[in-house]
Design a protein around this motif. Structure first.
Motif, PDB file in Angstrom:
ATOM      1  N   GLN A  63       0.390  -3.748  -8.626  1.00 26.87           N
ATOM      2  CA  GLN A  63       1.058  -3.089  -9.744  1.00 26.87           C
ATOM      3  C   GLN A  63       0.049  -2.400 -10.673  1.00 26.87           C
ATOM      4  O   GLN A  63       0.333  -1.346 -11.246  1.00 26.87           O
ATOM      5  N   LYS A  64      -1.134  -2.968 -10.791  1.00 28.31           N
ATOM      6  CA  LYS A  64      -2.151  -2.386 -11.670  1.00 28.31           C
ATOM      7  C   LYS A  64      -2.575  -1.005 -11.176  1.00 28.31           C
ATOM      8  O   LYS A  64      -2.683  -0.060 -11.968  1.00 28.31           O
ATOM      9  N   ARG A  76      -0.794   0.951  -9.249  1.00 33.41           N
ATOM     10  CA  ARG A  76       0.361   1.851  -9.367  1.00 33.41           C
ATOM     11  C   ARG A  76       0.483   2.412 -10.772  1.00 33.41           C
ATOM     12  O   ARG A  76       0.697   3.607 -10.967  1.00 33.41           O
ATOM     13  N   SER A  77       0.342   1.541 -11.772  1.00 32.29           N
ATOM     14  CA  SER A  77       0.458   2.016 -13.152  1.00 32.29           C
ATOM     15  C   SER A  77      -0.712   2.926 -13.514  1.00 32.29           C
ATOM     16  O   SER A  77      -0.540   3.903 -14.248  1.00 32.29           O
ATOM     17  N   LYS A  78      -1.898   2.655 -12.983  1.00 23.43           N
ATOM     18  CA  LYS A  78      -3.055   3.518 -13.230  1.00 23.43           C
ATOM     19  C   LYS A  78      -2.818   4.903 -12.635  1.00 23.43           C
ATOM     20  O   LYS A  78      -3.080   5.924 -13.276  1.00 23.43           O
ATOM     21  N   ALA A  79      -2.282   4.947 -11.413  1.00 18.84           N
ATOM     22  CA  ALA A  79      -2.013   6.225 -10.762  1.00 18.84           C
ATOM     23  C   ALA A  79      -0.955   7.018 -11.525  1.00 18.84           C
ATOM     24  O   ALA A  79      -1.098   8.219 -11.741  1.00 18.84           O
ATOM     25  N   LEU A  80       0.107   6.349 -11.955  1.00 18.03           N
ATOM     26  CA  LEU A  80       1.157   7.036 -12.714  1.00 18.03           C
ATOM     27  C   LEU A  80       0.630   7.546 -14.048  1.00 18.03           C
ATOM     28  O   LEU A  80       0.995   8.632 -14.494  1.00 18.03           O
ATOM     29  N   LYS A  81      -0.228   6.776 -14.683  1.00 22.27           N
ATOM     30  CA  LYS A  81      -0.807   7.195 -15.961  1.00 22.27           C
ATOM     31  C   LYS A  81      -1.669   8.440 -15.781  1.00 22.27           C
ATOM     32  O   LYS A  81      -1.649   9.351 -16.601  1.00 22.27           O
ATOM     33  N   ILE A  82      -2.405   8.513 -14.682  1.00 23.26           N
ATOM     34  CA  ILE A  82      -3.231   9.686 -14.383  1.00 23.26           C
ATOM     35  C   ILE A  82      -2.344  10.896 -14.144  1.00 23.26           C
ATOM     36  O   ILE A  82      -2.590  11.986 -14.658  1.00 23.26           O
ATOM     37  N   VAL A  83      -1.281  10.706 -13.365  1.00 24.74           N
ATOM     38  CA  VAL A  83      -0.402  11.821 -13.003  1.00 24.74           C
ATOM     39  C   VAL A  83       0.295  12.400 -14.227  1.00 24.74           C
ATOM     40  O   VAL A  83       0.330  13.618 -14.412  1.00 24.74           O
ATOM     41  N   VAL A  84       0.860  11.557 -15.084  1.00 30.87           N
ATOM     42  CA  VAL A  84       1.595  12.086 -16.237  1.00 30.87           C
ATOM     43  C   VAL A  84       0.666  12.678 -17.282  1.00 30.87           C
ATOM     44  O   VAL A  84       1.114  13.419 -18.153  1.00 30.87           O
ATOM     45  N   GLY A  85      -0.625  12.420 -17.191  1.00 35.07           N
ATOM     46  CA  GLY A  85      -1.589  12.992 -18.120  1.00 35.07           C
ATOM     47  C   GLY A  85      -2.012  14.405 -17.760  1.00 35.07           C
ATOM     48  O   GLY A  85      -2.650  15.090 -18.554  1.00 35.07           O
ATOM     49  N   VAL A  86      -1.654  14.870 -16.574  1.00 32.65           N
ATOM     50  CA  VAL A  86      -2.025  16.213 -16.123  1.00 32.65           C
ATOM     51  C   VAL A  86      -1.066  17.226 -16.749  1.00 32.65           C
ATOM     52  O   VAL A  86       0.139  16.981 -16.839  1.00 32.65           O
ATOM     53  N   SER A  87      -1.614  18.357 -17.182  1.00 33.64           N
ATOM     54  CA  SER A  87      -0.768  19.363 -17.823  1.00 33.64           C
ATOM     55  C   SER A  87       0.196  19.979 -16.810  1.00 33.64           C
ATOM     56  O   SER A  87      -0.169  20.249 -15.674  1.00 33.64           O
ATOM     57  N   GLY A  88       1.421  20.179 -17.254  1.00 29.83           N
ATOM     58  CA  GLY A  88       2.447  20.767 -16.410  1.00 29.83           C
ATOM     59  C   GLY A  88       3.358  19.756 -15.745  1.00 29.83           C
ATOM     60  O   GLY A  88       4.412  20.110 -15.241  1.00 29.83           O
ATOM     61  N   VAL A  89       2.981  18.479 -15.743  1.00 26.95           N
ATOM     62  CA  VAL A  89       3.798  17.451 -15.104  1.00 26.95           C
ATOM     63  C   VAL A  89       4.950  17.083 -16.037  1.00 26.95           C
ATOM     64  O   VAL A  89       4.746  16.770 -17.204  1.00 26.95           O
ATOM     65  N   GLU A  90       6.168  17.148 -15.505  1.00 33.65           N
ATOM     66  CA  GLU A  90       7.349  16.794 -16.284  1.00 33.65           C
ATOM     67  C   GLU A  90       7.833  15.389 -15.967  1.00 33.65           C
ATOM     68  O   GLU A  90       8.316  14.681 -16.846  1.00 33.65           O
ATOM     69  N   SER A  91       7.729  14.967 -14.708  1.00 31.00           N
ATOM     70  CA  SER A  91       8.145  13.616 -14.345  1.00 31.00           C
ATOM     71  C   SER A  91       7.372  13.143 -13.125  1.00 31.00           C
ATOM     72  O   SER A  91       6.888  13.947 -12.323  1.00 31.00           O
ATOM     73  N   ARG A 120      -7.736  10.587  -5.873  1.00 26.20           N
ATOM     74  CA  ARG A 120      -8.678  10.059  -4.891  1.00 26.20           C
ATOM     75  C   ARG A 120      -9.917   9.489  -5.570  1.00 26.20           C
ATOM     76  O   ARG A 120     -10.435   8.445  -5.168  1.00 26.20           O
ATOM     77  N   LYS A 121     -10.386  10.156  -6.607  1.00 27.09           N
ATOM     78  CA  LYS A 121     -11.594   9.702  -7.291  1.00 27.09           C
ATOM     79  C   LYS A 121     -11.342   8.459  -8.140  1.00 27.09           C
ATOM     80  O   LYS A 121     -12.194   7.587  -8.236  1.00 27.09           O
ATOM     81  N   LYS A 122     -10.176   8.368  -8.761  1.00 23.68           N
ATOM     82  CA  LYS A 122      -9.942   7.301  -9.736  1.00 23.68           C
ATOM     83  C   LYS A 122      -9.151   6.115  -9.203  1.00 23.68           C
ATOM     84  O   LYS A 122      -9.224   5.031  -9.766  1.00 23.68           O
ATOM     85  N   VAL A 123      -8.371   6.309  -8.120  1.00 25.59           N
ATOM     86  CA  VAL A 123      -7.533   5.214  -7.628  1.00 25.59           C
ATOM     87  C   VAL A 123      -7.946   4.791  -6.229  1.00 25.59           C
ATOM     88  O   VAL A 123      -8.193   3.620  -5.976  1.00 25.59           O
ATOM     89  N   GLY A 124      -7.993   5.728  -5.312  1.00 28.48           N
ATOM     90  CA  GLY A 124      -8.314   5.404  -3.925  1.00 28.48           C
ATOM     91  C   GLY A 124      -7.885   6.545  -3.030  1.00 28.48           C
ATOM     92  O   GLY A 124      -7.676   7.670  -3.489  1.00 28.48           O
ATOM     93  N   TYR A 125      -7.711   6.251  -1.756  1.00 31.02           N
ATOM     94  CA  TYR A 125      -7.325   7.272  -0.795  1.00 31.02           C
ATOM     95  C   TYR A 125      -6.028   7.945  -1.235  1.00 31.02           C
ATOM     96  O   TYR A 125      -5.053   7.278  -1.586  1.00 31.02           O
TER      97      TYR A 125
END
Length: 120
Positions: A14-15, A17-32, A60-65
């Motif tokens: 879960q850790k 997963r939440s890290k990956a989601l936090k990275i994704v929603v921090g990128v500009s242009g992402v709505e969901s 890939r750099k921050k979470v894994g493959y």
């Protein structure tokens, strides 16, 4: 134009997963962003003007493959079926940044004569 990306990321707990989601929603242009798949190893991203390759590389750099599974237009209702048909017909080439390339030694050999004229 909204687009929908699906990125497969190796997330074992879960850790991560939440890290990956936090990275994704921090990128500009992402709505969901949402987890999908049986083992919740895929992230479905919807947004406008999202750079899919840069996002995959960042994960890939921050979470894994991470592997870019599909990129398509996001639509509602009837457009979803058309988008799925279009996605299934498009070839998808995974983007691999960390693949080692063959290495060749380059050696420069110069026949240097200090007494020769360089202007001809």
């Amino acid at each position: 134009m909204k687009q929908k990306l699906v990125i497969r990321v190796s997330m074992c707990d879960q850790k991560s997963r939440s890290k990956a989601l936090k990275i994704v929603v921090g990128v500009s242009g992402v709505e969901s962003a949402a987890l999908k798949g049986d083992d919740k190893s895929q992230i479905e991203v919807t947004g406008d003007g999202v750079d899919a390759v840069a996002l995959t590389t960042m994960l890939r750099k921050k979470v894994g493959y991470a592997e870019l599974v599909s990129v398509g237009a996001a639509g509602g209702g009837g457009d979803e079926k058309k988008a799925e048909e279009n996605e299934s017909n498009l070839p998808v080439w995974p983007y691999y940044a960390g693949v080692p390339h063959s290495h060749c030694d380059v050696r420069v050999v110069r026949d240097y004569d200090p007494y020769s004229c360089s202007i001809l």
